[in-house]
Design a protein around this motif. Sequence first.
Motif, PDB file in Angstrom:
ATOM      1  N   PHE A   1      14.107  19.428  27.188  1.00 10.47           N
ATOM      2  CA  PHE A   1      13.597  20.278  26.025  1.00 10.47           C
ATOM      3  C   PHE A   1      13.078  19.712  24.977  1.00 10.47           C
ATOM      4  CE2 PHE A   1      14.518  22.623  22.245  1.00 10.47           C
ATOM      5  CZ  PHE A   1      13.879  23.713  22.337  1.00 10.47           C
ATOM      6  N   GLU A   2      13.522  18.512  24.360  1.00  9.70           N
ATOM      7  CA  GLU A   2      13.225  17.838  23.348  1.00  9.70           C
ATOM      8  C   GLU A   2      12.389  16.420  23.794  1.00  9.70           C
ATOM      9  OE1 GLU A   2      17.237  16.059  24.023  1.00  9.70           O
ATOM     10  OE2 GLU A   2      16.109  17.753  24.252  1.00  9.70           O
TER      11      GLU A   2
ATOM     12  N   ARG B   1      20.883  18.904  24.575  1.00  7.84           N
ATOM     13  CA  ARG B   1      20.606  20.332  24.111  1.00  7.84           C
ATOM     14  C   ARG B   1      22.036  21.301  24.764  1.00  7.84           C
ATOM     15  NH1 ARG B   1      16.916  24.747  26.603  1.00  7.84           N
ATOM     16  NH2 ARG B   1      16.758  26.547  25.073  1.00  7.84           N
TER      17      ARG B   1
ATOM     18  N   HIS C   1      17.758  20.468  15.018  1.00  8.89           N
ATOM     19  CA  HIS C   1      17.108  19.413  15.007  1.00  8.89           C
ATOM     20  C   HIS C   1      16.265  18.958  16.187  1.00  8.89           C
ATOM     21  CE1 HIS C   1      16.423  15.087  14.729  1.00  8.89           C
ATOM     22  NE2 HIS C   1      16.860  14.753  15.791  1.00  8.89           N
ATOM     23  N   LEU C   2      16.909  19.562  17.687  1.00  3.17           N
ATOM     24  CA  LEU C   2      16.204  19.445  18.693  1.00  3.17           C
ATOM     25  C   LEU C   2      14.888  20.320  18.790  1.00  3.17           C
ATOM     26  CD1 LEU C   2      19.286  19.065  21.075  1.00  3.17           C
ATOM     27  CD2 LEU C   2      17.877  17.511  20.402  1.00  3.17           C
ATOM     28  N   LYS C   3      15.114  21.685  18.063  1.00  4.77           N
ATOM     29  CA  LYS C   3      13.991  22.399  18.278  1.00  4.77           C
ATOM     30  C   LYS C   3      12.845  21.905  17.248  1.00  4.77           C
ATOM     31  CE  LYS C   3      13.022  27.434  17.814  1.00  4.77           C
ATOM     32  NZ  LYS C   3      13.158  27.626  19.198  1.00  4.77           N
TER      33      LYS C   3
ATOM     34  N   LYS D   1      12.013  18.818  17.196  1.00  3.64           N
ATOM     35  CA  LYS D   1      11.643  17.767  17.908  1.00  3.64           C
ATOM     36  C   LYS D   1      10.639  18.288  18.966  1.00  3.64           C
ATOM     37  CE  LYS D   1      13.994  14.349  19.205  1.00  3.64           C
ATOM     38  NZ  LYS D   1      15.365  13.563  19.796  1.00  3.64           N
ATOM     39  N   ALA D   2      11.010  19.642  19.558  1.00  5.52           N
ATOM     40  CA  ALA D   2      10.377  20.044  20.930  1.00  5.52           C
ATOM     41  C   ALA D   2       8.913  20.537  20.620  1.00  5.52           C
ATOM     42  CB  ALA D   2      11.258  21.088  21.357  1.00  5.52           C
ATOM     43  N   ASP D   3       8.380  20.371  21.610  1.00  2.00           N
ATOM     44  CA  ASP D   3       6.827  21.242  21.409  1.00  2.00           C
ATOM     45  C   ASP D   3       6.854  22.738  21.541  1.00  2.00           C
ATOM     46  OD1 ASP D   3       4.423  21.833  22.148  1.00  2.00           O
ATOM     47  OD2 ASP D   3       4.040  20.361  23.959  1.00  2.00           O
TER      48      ASP D   3
END
Length: 356
Positions: A200-201, A210, A270-272, A274-276
Amino acid sequence: MSLDTPLISEARRQVEICNACRYCEGYCAVFPAMFKERSFAAADITQLANLCHNCRGCYYACQYTEPHEFALNLPAALAEVRAESWERFAWPAAPARLFQRSGVALAAAFVVGIALLFWLASALRPASGEGFYAYLSHGAMVAIFTPAFLLPLAAMGVGLRRYWHEVGGARVTWAHLKDAGLSAARMKNLAGGQDQGCNFEAEDKFTNARRHAHQATMWGFLMCFASTSSGTLLHYVLGLEAPYAFFSLPKLLGVPGGILLSIGALALAHLKLKADKSLGAASVWGGEMAFILLLAATGITGLALYAATGTALVPALLAIHLGTVLAFFLTVPYSKMAHGFYRFAALLRDAQIKRC
């Protein structure tokens, strides 16, 4: 809304190519379910879309993404269908379109909830009471939050009934519930084909970040809900009124639950970041982020309120926390919180198909 929308047609095109390739069979529940079919009705695409966890591993493994002429982007195609399906199933429909498209609406609900509770705190302040009830009576809290909890739950029930009817769901058995429950509790479909996580990230790198953030958020939320439920039972069944000591069930569930919820939701945000964005439903990115931050705010304000017990900060923090919780409940059927209900329903339907 017609089921054969442009989004469903595009997802069907991509699913048919995937069904011919079959390289990603072990990635998640979507592909075994896909490979059982030879053709795909709109309802089949809806089921696959809600079964998808948007881990994106299939995208980074795919040989048919751009610049190939097939231009596959299955995570985005299914994410768009998923968001569209939530709008179609939602009742009433107008708030769904609003919350799917704009995180500003969630922020507005947050502000209105706080303003309303500030007004209630001054207008309905009880003559006496301990703890939080010194600022807002128990009766007022019940009058506000009972409909704010039950009405969105009823609206969510209407949406789930529509979903179940569309995908051809049958009678649910304990075996189906067991299969779906174990998958949801373990976040099995975020573990990747070899239990190494998803992409995901971190693009082509596998990670369980995630999955762990989702687990912390889910279990933290459930512990907070159990804390509130246990307090209700203590109040109405045993006649034990708040405030409760730290070594009581509401606190022993609520404090660690609030910590898990806060950490998990902030990690997801935070991960969202970083994600595309192009591998998800880009049109509802803001609304999704607003929901995650609302979850984090629910945990953080609850912990802050507990830490401030006995100080002059309690009235303001109480209004902010209750406003956050109120905004969260009111937006459940229309925010990304709906994904938890629909995804569990998709896992139930998948369990039924596997056991046929």
